[in-house]
Design an enzyme around this catalytic site. Structure first.
Site, PDB file in Angstrom:
ATOM      1  CD  GLU A 270      -2.848  -0.667   2.612  1.00  0.00           C
ATOM      2  OE1 GLU A 270      -2.752   0.423   3.213  1.00  0.00           O
ATOM      3  OE2 GLU A 270      -3.574  -1.598   3.010  1.00  0.00           O
ATOM      4  CD  GLU A 324     -12.168   1.436   0.498  1.00  0.00           C
ATOM      5  OE1 GLU A 324     -12.619   0.438   1.101  1.00  0.00           O
ATOM      6  OE2 GLU A 324     -10.953   1.658   0.346  1.00  0.00           O
ATOM      7  CE  LYS A 327     -10.330   2.449   4.997  1.00  0.00           C
ATOM      8  NZ  LYS A 327      -8.946   2.344   4.483  1.00  0.00           N
ATOM      9  CD  GLU A 333      -7.586   5.929   7.208  1.00  0.00           C
ATOM     10  OE1 GLU A 333      -7.930   4.853   6.695  1.00  0.00           O
ATOM     11  OE2 GLU A 333      -6.406   6.268   7.350  1.00  0.00           O
TER      12      GLU A 333
END
Length: 388
Positions: A270, A324, A327, A333
């Protein structure tokens, strides 16, 4: 981290964001680049549509954080290689060899070879998880899953590992001072022995963004964004680093070498940059996210290695494909995605221009094309430990 000057120009940012994102075709030849396909959202497109998007972008590597059967089915007979994940809460179960065999028989065997599953991540960031009890299950679970793959004749094409946060390092600056935290040393030794014996990679989640956010007055933005900058020279190896990501990776290489394993490959599972953040999340902007990902992809286009291992291309998985919305945590985030769930771009990375832009290379004061395990061992035994 040494202090560097900040040099991002308004003109550079403007030109970057004015480039179109219409053609991702040049990535066809970039075999070292993948993307994380997270699903912590309630508004994502169906897996079939995601596959269409990846195909349009000429991306053939992706990582998911479970073994979602819809995704595994949708990606069958495609050219996309998948790394799947066993969730942390399952480690205590699959550490039992019979349970591991059952898990592989249910979650992997029915989908291969039509679906190209090339790796299994047993947990995510277990070494730094708040639930420290997970650590005792990690290596037994990894060994059991690998054993189950071998029993079913699937171990030749599917490697087993786990992804670790950069926080597993006690020291990361300079890179040659890289060391693991003492509290994980015992289990880390067992884990590295497994990786060495199976020739599997060590996966690291590395985010230069966090270093800049935590200390923007001392950490150069150009250095973390891969922009032109003075860089830093490791005082022990004399290797020059022009970006933080490569320095972080080499710190992990040195930490592994200190444990006695100089030949394990380190890959980035990542990395990325948020396009939006809270008021205290300095640097989380559309402009910085576009620059980081654009410059990272330019390096990937050149199949670069790090200064310590210049001839070993660095495999990198970008985080992430989508924003997203479910999250938890700070605003950042939920804003790492290249795309919004509706398929629109979160920002313009300007990737179409990269096919005509030469790839810049990391430079080194060393005259050799690679660093041997013996050299690493010598350096790791003499380098002074310096806290990052």
């Amino acid at each position: 981290m040494a202090t560097f000057s900040r040099k991002i120009s308004v003109i550079y940012v403007f030109l970057l964001l004015s480039i179109t994102f219409s053609d991702f075709g040049f990535l066809r030849g970039v075999s070292s680049f993948g993307i994380n396909y997270g699903q912590v959202a309630n508004n994502l497109p169906q897996p079939e549509k995601v596959l269409d998007l990846l195909s349009a972008l000429k991306l053939n590597k992706a990582r998911i954080y479970d073994t979602n059967p819809q995704i595994l089915t949708a990606f069958a007979n495609s050219n996309v290689e998948l790394i799947v994940t066993i969730e942390n809460q399952m480690l205590a179960v699959v550490m039992d060899p019979q349970q591991a065999l059952q898990w592989v028989s249910t979650h992997i065997k029915p989908y291969v070879p039509a679906t190209k599953i090339t790796g299994i991540a047993v947990g995510n960031e277990v070494f730094t998880d708040g639930d420290t009890s997970l650590l005792q299950y990690l290596v037994p679970a990894i060994v059991s899953i690998h054993g189950a793959l071998a029993q079913l004749g699937l171990d030749k094409n599917i490697h087993v590992s786990t992804s670790s946060s950069l926080a597993v390092l006690a020291n990361s600056y300079p890179p040659s001072a890289g060391t693991f935290k003492t509290e994980v040393a015992g289990i880390m030794q067992q884990f590295l022995q497994f990786l060495s014996s199976t020739k599997s990679p060590f996966w690291i989640n590395a985010y230069p963004y966090f270093a800049y956010k935590d200390d923007p007055n001392r950490v150069s933005l150009d250095y973390v964004l891969f922009n032109p900058n003075a860089g830093m020279v490791d005082p022990y190896t004399k290797l020059r680093y022009d970006n933080m990501l490569y320095a972080q990776v080499d710190a992990a290489v040195f930490a592994i070498a200190r444990m006695g394993y100089g030949n394990i490959e380190v890959r980035v599972s990542e990395t990325g940059w948020p396009s939006k953040g809270d008021s205290n999340e300095i640097g989380a902007t559309v402009e910085n996210a576009a620059i980081y990902n654009r410059n990272l992809l330019r390096r990937q286009l050149g199949n670069e290695g790090t200064p310590l291992r210049p001839n070993m291309r660095l495999d990198v998985y970008l985080f992430a494909l989508f924003n997203e919305d479910l999250k938890p945590g700070p605003t950042s985030e939920r804003n790492y995605g290249l795309y919004q769930p509706d398929g629109s771009m979160a920002y313009n990375v300007g990737l179409s221009a990269l096919s005509s832009i030469p790839s810049s290379s990391s430079t080194s004061s060393s005259t050799s094309s690679s660093t041997s395990s013996a050299s690493i061992s010598t350096i790791t035994s003499s380098a002074t430990k310096v806290k990052p």
